[in-house]
Write a protein that holds these residues in place. Sequence first.
Motif, mmCIF file in Angstrom:
data_model
loop_
_atom_site.group_PDB
_atom_site.id
_atom_site.type_symbol
_atom_site.label_atom_id
_atom_site.label_comp_id
_atom_site.label_asym_id
_atom_site.label_seq_id
_atom_site.Cartn_x
_atom_site.Cartn_y
_atom_site.Cartn_z
ATOM 1 N N LEU A 89 -55.828 -21.209 48.385
ATOM 2 C CA LEU A 89 -56.909 -22.085 47.944
ATOM 3 C C LEU A 89 -57.979 -21.334 47.147
ATOM 4 O O LEU A 89 -58.689 -21.936 46.347
ATOM 5 C CB LEU A 89 -57.554 -22.787 49.146
ATOM 6 C CG LEU A 89 -56.687 -23.834 49.836
ATOM 7 C CD1 LEU A 89 -57.331 -24.277 51.156
ATOM 8 C CD2 LEU A 89 -56.451 -25.028 48.925
ATOM 9 N N LEU A 90 -58.082 -20.031 47.348
ATOM 10 C CA LEU A 90 -59.054 -19.234 46.601
ATOM 11 C C LEU A 90 -58.674 -19.108 45.123
ATOM 12 O O LEU A 90 -59.507 -18.761 44.300
ATOM 13 C CB LEU A 90 -59.215 -17.847 47.220
ATOM 14 C CG LEU A 90 -59.970 -17.823 48.543
ATOM 15 C CD1 LEU A 90 -59.906 -16.438 49.174
ATOM 16 C CD2 LEU A 90 -61.415 -18.247 48.349
ATOM 17 N N GLY A 91 -57.422 -19.377 44.797
ATOM 18 C CA GLY A 91 -57.026 -19.437 43.400
ATOM 19 C C GLY A 91 -56.352 -18.192 42.866
ATOM 20 O O GLY A 91 -56.037 -17.246 43.586
ATOM 21 N N GLU A 92 -56.151 -18.228 41.581
ATOM 22 C CA GLU A 92 -55.378 -17.212 40.864
ATOM 23 C C GLU A 92 -55.938 -15.797 41.027
ATOM 24 O O GLU A 92 -55.187 -14.835 41.096
ATOM 25 C CB GLU A 92 -55.316 -17.593 39.378
ATOM 26 C CG GLU A 92 -54.198 -16.943 38.616
ATOM 27 C CD GLU A 92 -52.802 -17.317 39.110
ATOM 28 O OE1 GLU A 92 -51.918 -16.449 39.045
ATOM 29 O OE2 GLU A 92 -52.589 -18.456 39.564
ATOM 30 N N ASP A 93 -57.261 -15.671 41.086
ATOM 31 C CA ASP A 93 -57.873 -14.343 41.220
ATOM 32 C C ASP A 93 -57.446 -13.624 42.493
ATOM 33 O O ASP A 93 -57.500 -12.403 42.569
ATOM 34 C CB ASP A 93 -59.402 -14.445 41.206
ATOM 35 C CG ASP A 93 -59.949 -14.858 39.850
ATOM 36 O OD1 ASP A 93 -59.197 -14.806 38.849
ATOM 37 O OD2 ASP A 93 -61.129 -15.241 39.792
ATOM 38 N N TYR A 94 -57.012 -14.374 43.489
ATOM 39 C CA TYR A 94 -56.631 -13.784 44.766
ATOM 40 C C TYR A 94 -55.120 -13.774 44.983
ATOM 41 O O TYR A 94 -54.646 -13.383 46.046
ATOM 42 C CB TYR A 94 -57.314 -14.540 45.914
ATOM 43 C CG TYR A 94 -58.808 -14.340 45.905
ATOM 44 C CD1 TYR A 94 -59.386 -13.336 46.664
ATOM 45 C CD2 TYR A 94 -59.632 -15.131 45.113
ATOM 46 C CE1 TYR A 94 -60.761 -13.129 46.653
ATOM 47 C CE2 TYR A 94 -61.005 -14.937 45.089
ATOM 48 C CZ TYR A 94 -61.556 -13.933 45.853
ATOM 49 O OH TYR A 94 -62.912 -13.738 45.832
ATOM 50 N N LYS A 95 -54.370 -14.188 43.982
ATOM 51 C CA LYS A 95 -52.922 -14.313 44.132
ATOM 52 C C LYS A 95 -52.255 -12.970 44.471
ATOM 53 O O LYS A 95 -51.415 -12.908 45.363
ATOM 54 C CB LYS A 95 -52.303 -14.901 42.867
ATOM 55 C CG LYS A 95 -50.840 -15.210 43.021
ATOM 56 C CD LYS A 95 -50.282 -15.925 41.820
ATOM 57 C CE LYS A 95 -48.846 -16.312 42.093
ATOM 58 N NZ LYS A 95 -48.312 -17.177 41.056
ATOM 59 N N GLN A 96 -52.625 -11.912 43.788
ATOM 60 C CA GLN A 96 -52.004 -10.610 44.045
ATOM 61 C C GLN A 96 -52.347 -10.109 45.444
ATOM 62 O O GLN A 96 -51.502 -9.568 46.136
ATOM 63 C CB GLN A 96 -52.427 -9.580 42.990
ATOM 64 C CG GLN A 96 -51.691 -8.255 43.115
ATOM 65 C CD GLN A 96 -50.183 -8.396 42.969
ATOM 66 O OE1 GLN A 96 -49.694 -9.058 42.077
ATOM 67 N NE2 GLN A 96 -49.438 -7.779 43.874
ATOM 68 N N ILE A 97 -53.578 -10.312 45.862
ATOM 69 C CA ILE A 97 -53.983 -9.910 47.220
ATOM 70 C C ILE A 97 -53.171 -10.692 48.242
ATOM 71 O O ILE A 97 -52.628 -10.127 49.187
ATOM 72 C CB ILE A 97 -55.490 -10.156 47.427
ATOM 73 C CG1 ILE A 97 -56.298 -9.292 46.467
ATOM 74 C CG2 ILE A 97 -55.893 -9.891 48.876
ATOM 75 C CD1 ILE A 97 -57.735 -9.705 46.328
#
Length: 131
Positions: free
Chosen positions: A112-120
């Motif tokens: 839900l936090l979005g693309e910026d957190y995808k790698q994490i």
Amino acid sequence: DDNESGGGLEMLHYCPLVKGCTKLPKSDGLFWGGDPEQAQEVMKDKSFEEPLSGFSFKFFISYTKWSAAELEKEIKNGTWYMTTVSREVLFKSRDRLGSKRAKPLWTEVMDLLGEDYKQIRNNLYDDEDSF
């Protein structure tokens, strides 16, 4: 290190009738703690405006507490991420059986936090992609 660990059973819930619970500020009516045995009795109370079930409570065994300064430092360092999430997401049934499994809570929150957190999210939860 300013954090401490503890044991015992803790619970997050949305029932103000549980004895000994504390209302969490800025939380859409959430409460922390209280008497788990008494909570079972409250679930049977039909006068409560919203029907309660076992899914109305999230239970935690053990905990870690940080001092405010230590937690702020860890948030600034990227160890922890702060976000706001709905009560519906927090209390969604997370039944892990069957072919239509719900995502684990932390996986869903990271998504839900979005693309910026995808790698994490992928680094932390990659083994849970088969939903």
